[in-house]
Scaffold this active site. Sequence first.
Site, PDB file in Angstrom:
ATOM      1  N   LYS A 166      -1.838  -2.830 -11.459  1.00 43.00           N
ATOM      2  CA  LYS A 166      -0.369  -3.056 -12.429  1.00 43.00           C
ATOM      3  C   LYS A 166      -0.752  -3.482 -13.927  1.00 43.00           C
ATOM      4  O   LYS A 166      -1.648  -4.162 -14.624  1.00 43.00           O
ATOM      5  CB  LYS A 166       0.200  -5.007 -11.601  1.00 43.00           C
ATOM      6  CG  LYS A 166       0.433  -4.959 -10.007  1.00 43.00           C
ATOM      7  CD  LYS A 166       1.844  -3.907  -9.537  1.00 43.00           C
ATOM      8  CE  LYS A 166       1.599  -3.967  -8.490  1.00 43.00           C
ATOM      9  NZ  LYS A 166       3.199  -3.585  -7.665  1.00 43.00           N
ATOM     10  N   HIS A 287       1.813   6.553   1.442  1.00 47.11           N
ATOM     11  CA  HIS A 287       2.245   5.387   0.711  1.00 47.11           C
ATOM     12  C   HIS A 287       4.158   5.532   0.787  1.00 47.11           C
ATOM     13  O   HIS A 287       4.882   6.671   1.213  1.00 47.11           O
ATOM     14  CB  HIS A 287       2.463   5.155  -0.624  1.00 47.11           C
ATOM     15  CG  HIS A 287       2.845   4.294  -0.922  1.00 47.11           C
ATOM     16  ND1 HIS A 287       4.031   4.086  -1.313  1.00 47.11           N
ATOM     17  CD2 HIS A 287       1.694   3.312  -1.795  1.00 47.11           C
ATOM     18  CE1 HIS A 287       4.506   2.184  -2.200  1.00 47.11           C
ATOM     19  NE2 HIS A 287       3.217   1.993  -1.998  1.00 47.11           N
TER      20      HIS A 287
END
Length: 459
Positions: A166, A287
Amino acid sequence: MDQSNRYARLDLQEADLIAGGRHVLCAYVMKPKAGYGYLETAAHFAAESSTGTNVEVSTTDDFTRGVDALVYEIDPEKEIMKIAYPVELFDRNIIDGRAMLCSFLTLTIGNNQGMGDVEYAKMHDFYVPPCYLRLFDGPSMNIADMWRVLGRDVRNGGMVVGTIIKPKLGLRPKPFADACHEFWLGADFIKNDEPQGNQTFAPLKETIRLVADAMKRAQDETGEAKLFSANITADDHYEMVARGEYILETFGENADHVAFLVDGYVTGPAAITTARRQFPRQFLHYHRAGHGAVTSPQSMRGYTAFVLSKMARLQGASGIHTGTMGYGKMEGEAADKIMAYMLTDEAAEGPFYRQTGWGSKATTPIISGGMNALRLPGFFDNLGHSNVIQTSGGGAFGHLDGGTAGAKSLRQSHEAWMAGVDLVTYAREHRELARAFESFPADADKFYPGWRDRLHRAA
């Protein structure tokens, strides 16, 4: 036109259909629009999903009628509709005779989603007979292959401790690779976030080169193997292959430490099959970004997350994200653990059907979305084991002492659960875990009341 005389057979028994072995069975929650009867609408749904249209056509013959999809059970009060699809309806490859998921979707969840007499219809479960099940690729790799790389027991190696770098966008190549190195000093596995690829500010080739170097350095410094899941998602088959080949070449001797991430929902079955068939020696990381548009309980059309997970195993996903089952920030509940069992077990119960005869490797549940060291024990208690890949972004890099400490706190939480030791008690002798309580005080207060006094009390 009422087609129930042809497309409904309520005398059929589910057990007989399963024993016969030539039908895919699908269970839907379906509501007709006002003014339409339930059986009439269900039959129209089955017709549109197989051999029928809105009128009788002169080209229909006896063979055609023999492959009609049939409504075999309805419960209008509960809005339950079950349909049996003959396996002959589904398309096969001309190159190898294998099954294709796009055909399954086209029939079972295709045009029927836009019918004028249907208020809503959502698939909640499906059953695949052995003769059709074995035509799907299934996984070539799974968590056991990761455990092998990590030097663990390949039957019960426990949680692979991971993170998502992140922020998901905005990091240039060096800061991204530095963050990877920082986390790898404390844990096992890093994945690209789903939009990370070849942005102008972070060219893929430069980023991958630096990440491969960061992996080597972390392995040298810790004496442990490390893993990376690289995003190869693309619209174009050749672009996916080019990305994959470049990544493997760059990682070199560590190529078997690399998984390939594909955004399977937004790119569709073709992208998953491309990765599965072009790179059978790599862990295929499915994903599911975007899936909530149809799988959310708020959506009354499409299919559920359970159905998506089961389809992923058919296609050959090594692992798929399954949410956090109510223990993280994403939509879900504890009962979602049946998704994990359907992915991993040879036989498992779904909401409506018991699926048996997988005969393939298991698909690994990947747990992510708002998890941290404090939330893990409850999650493992609910699931009953810890043989998952778990990725914490904020749960690692939100740690007060940084990404390495955050990584170690996740490992320590897993160690505590495996040892059957209360987390606060374990934290007294493990600084990184103790600091996780201070890093996430709202969770600490919620799950471990009185933790401050207990944590600082002399052992």
